[in-house]
Scaffold this motif. Structure first.
Motif, PDB file in Angstrom:
ATOM      1  N   LEU A   1       0.825  -1.212   0.000  1.00 46.42           N
ATOM      2  CA  LEU A   1       0.000   0.000   0.000  1.00 46.42           C
ATOM      3  C   LEU A   1       0.859   1.262   0.000  1.00 46.42           C
ATOM      4  O   LEU A   1       0.542   2.246  -0.674  1.00 46.42           O
ATOM      5  N   HIS A   2       1.954   1.247   0.744  1.00 50.63           N
ATOM      6  CA  HIS A   2       2.855   2.396   0.752  1.00 50.63           C
ATOM      7  C   HIS A   2       3.457   2.622  -0.635  1.00 50.63           C
ATOM      8  O   HIS A   2       3.596   3.762  -1.095  1.00 50.63           O
ATOM      9  N   ALA A   3       3.809   1.544  -1.328  1.00 48.63           N
ATOM     10  CA  ALA A   3       4.353   1.671  -2.690  1.00 48.63           C
ATOM     11  C   ALA A   3       3.310   2.249  -3.641  1.00 48.63           C
ATOM     12  O   ALA A   3       3.629   3.098  -4.489  1.00 48.63           O
ATOM     13  N   MET A   4       2.059   1.827  -3.518  1.00 46.81           N
ATOM     14  CA  MET A   4       1.006   2.363  -4.383  1.00 46.81           C
ATOM     15  C   MET A   4       0.772   3.844  -4.081  1.00 46.81           C
ATOM     16  O   MET A   4       0.538   4.640  -4.992  1.00 46.81           O
ATOM     17  N   TRP A   5       0.866   4.226  -2.821  1.00 45.36           N
ATOM     18  CA  TRP A   5       0.729   5.638  -2.464  1.00 45.36           C
ATOM     19  C   TRP A   5       1.880   6.447  -3.052  1.00 45.36           C
ATOM     20  O   TRP A   5       1.670   7.524  -3.611  1.00 45.36           O
ATOM     21  N   ARG A   6       3.117   5.934  -2.937  1.00 49.34           N
ATOM     22  CA  ARG A   6       4.266   6.638  -3.510  1.00 49.34           C
ATOM     23  C   ARG A   6       4.138   6.793  -5.020  1.00 49.34           C
ATOM     24  O   ARG A   6       4.515   7.818  -5.585  1.00 49.34           O
ATOM     25  N   LYS A   7       3.605   5.777  -5.663  1.00 53.30           N
ATOM     26  CA  LYS A   7       3.443   5.847  -7.118  1.00 53.30           C
ATOM     27  C   LYS A   7       2.402   6.888  -7.514  1.00 53.30           C
ATOM     28  O   LYS A   7       2.509   7.540  -8.539  1.00 53.30           O
ATOM     29  N   SER A   8       1.397   7.089  -6.667  1.00 50.84           N
ATOM     30  CA  SER A   8       0.324   8.022  -7.017  1.00 50.84           C
ATOM     31  C   SER A   8       0.683   9.486  -6.751  1.00 50.84           C
ATOM     32  O   SER A   8       0.142  10.371  -7.387  1.00 50.84           O
ATOM     33  N   VAL A   9       1.589   9.759  -5.811  1.00 48.85           N
ATOM     34  CA  VAL A   9       1.930  11.132  -5.479  1.00 48.85           C
ATOM     35  C   VAL A   9       3.282  11.569  -6.020  1.00 48.85           C
ATOM     36  O   VAL A   9       3.729  12.656  -5.746  1.00 48.85           O
ATOM     37  N   ARG A  10       3.928  10.758  -6.790  1.00 49.33           N
ATOM     38  CA  ARG A  10       5.262  11.075  -7.299  1.00 49.33           C
ATOM     39  C   ARG A  10       5.209  12.204  -8.312  1.00 49.33           C
ATOM     40  O   ARG A  10       4.413  12.197  -9.236  1.00 49.33           O
ATOM     41  N   VAL A  11       6.094  13.175  -8.157  1.00 47.50           N
ATOM     42  CA  VAL A  11       6.181  14.286  -9.093  1.00 47.50           C
ATOM     43  C   VAL A  11       7.013  13.842 -10.278  1.00 47.50           C
ATOM     44  O   VAL A  11       8.112  13.343 -10.131  1.00 47.50           O
ATOM     45  N   ARG A  12       6.456  14.008 -11.475  1.00 51.21           N
ATOM     46  CA  ARG A  12       7.182  13.563 -12.670  1.00 51.21           C
ATOM     47  C   ARG A  12       7.563  14.726 -13.506  1.00 51.21           C
ATOM     48  O   ARG A  12       6.966  15.674 -13.659  1.00 51.21           O
TER      49      ARG A  12
END
Length: 107
Positions: A96-107
């Motif tokens: 779940l933490h990885a999915m959260w990081r993937k969703s808020v990552r600045v690209r």
């Protein structure tokens, strides 16, 4: 004998044209900007894989613990055994933490 052309259907190509506008640039190519990338062990994808592996290992361990008992319907034995359920829960939290990081990552 060549066939006769009909009157009014002659093909005119106009005056010969020359190529224009091809300015060749022989400058040295500029260096591309470096793209910042995280190492593979910091990427959210790697974290998600680790979480799923931990969850799968916990489920396999829980299955082993549950099938070693004589009474398969007694879930209390699985709850009292320390380890398998906690490992599965930690694996889900990491995923779940990885999915959260993937969703808020600045690209």
């Amino acid at each position: 004998k060549a066939p006769k052309e009909r009157v009014g259907y002659e093909v005119t190509y106009g005056a010969p044209r020359e190529r224009i506008g091809y300015g060749v640039n022989y400058d040295v190519p500029r260096a591309a900007k470096m793209i910042e990338r995280d190492p593979f062990w910091r990427m959210p994808r790697t974290e998600a894989r680790l979480g799923m592996l931990m969850f799968g290992g916990g489920v396999i361990w829980a299955t082993k613990v549950q099938t070693q008992t004589i009474d398969f319907t007694n879930i209390f034995h699985l709850i009292t055994t320390p380890g398998p359920l906690e490992i599965s829960a930690i694996g889900v939290l990491i995923w779940l933490h990885a999915m959260w990081r993937k969703s808020v990552r600045v690209r």
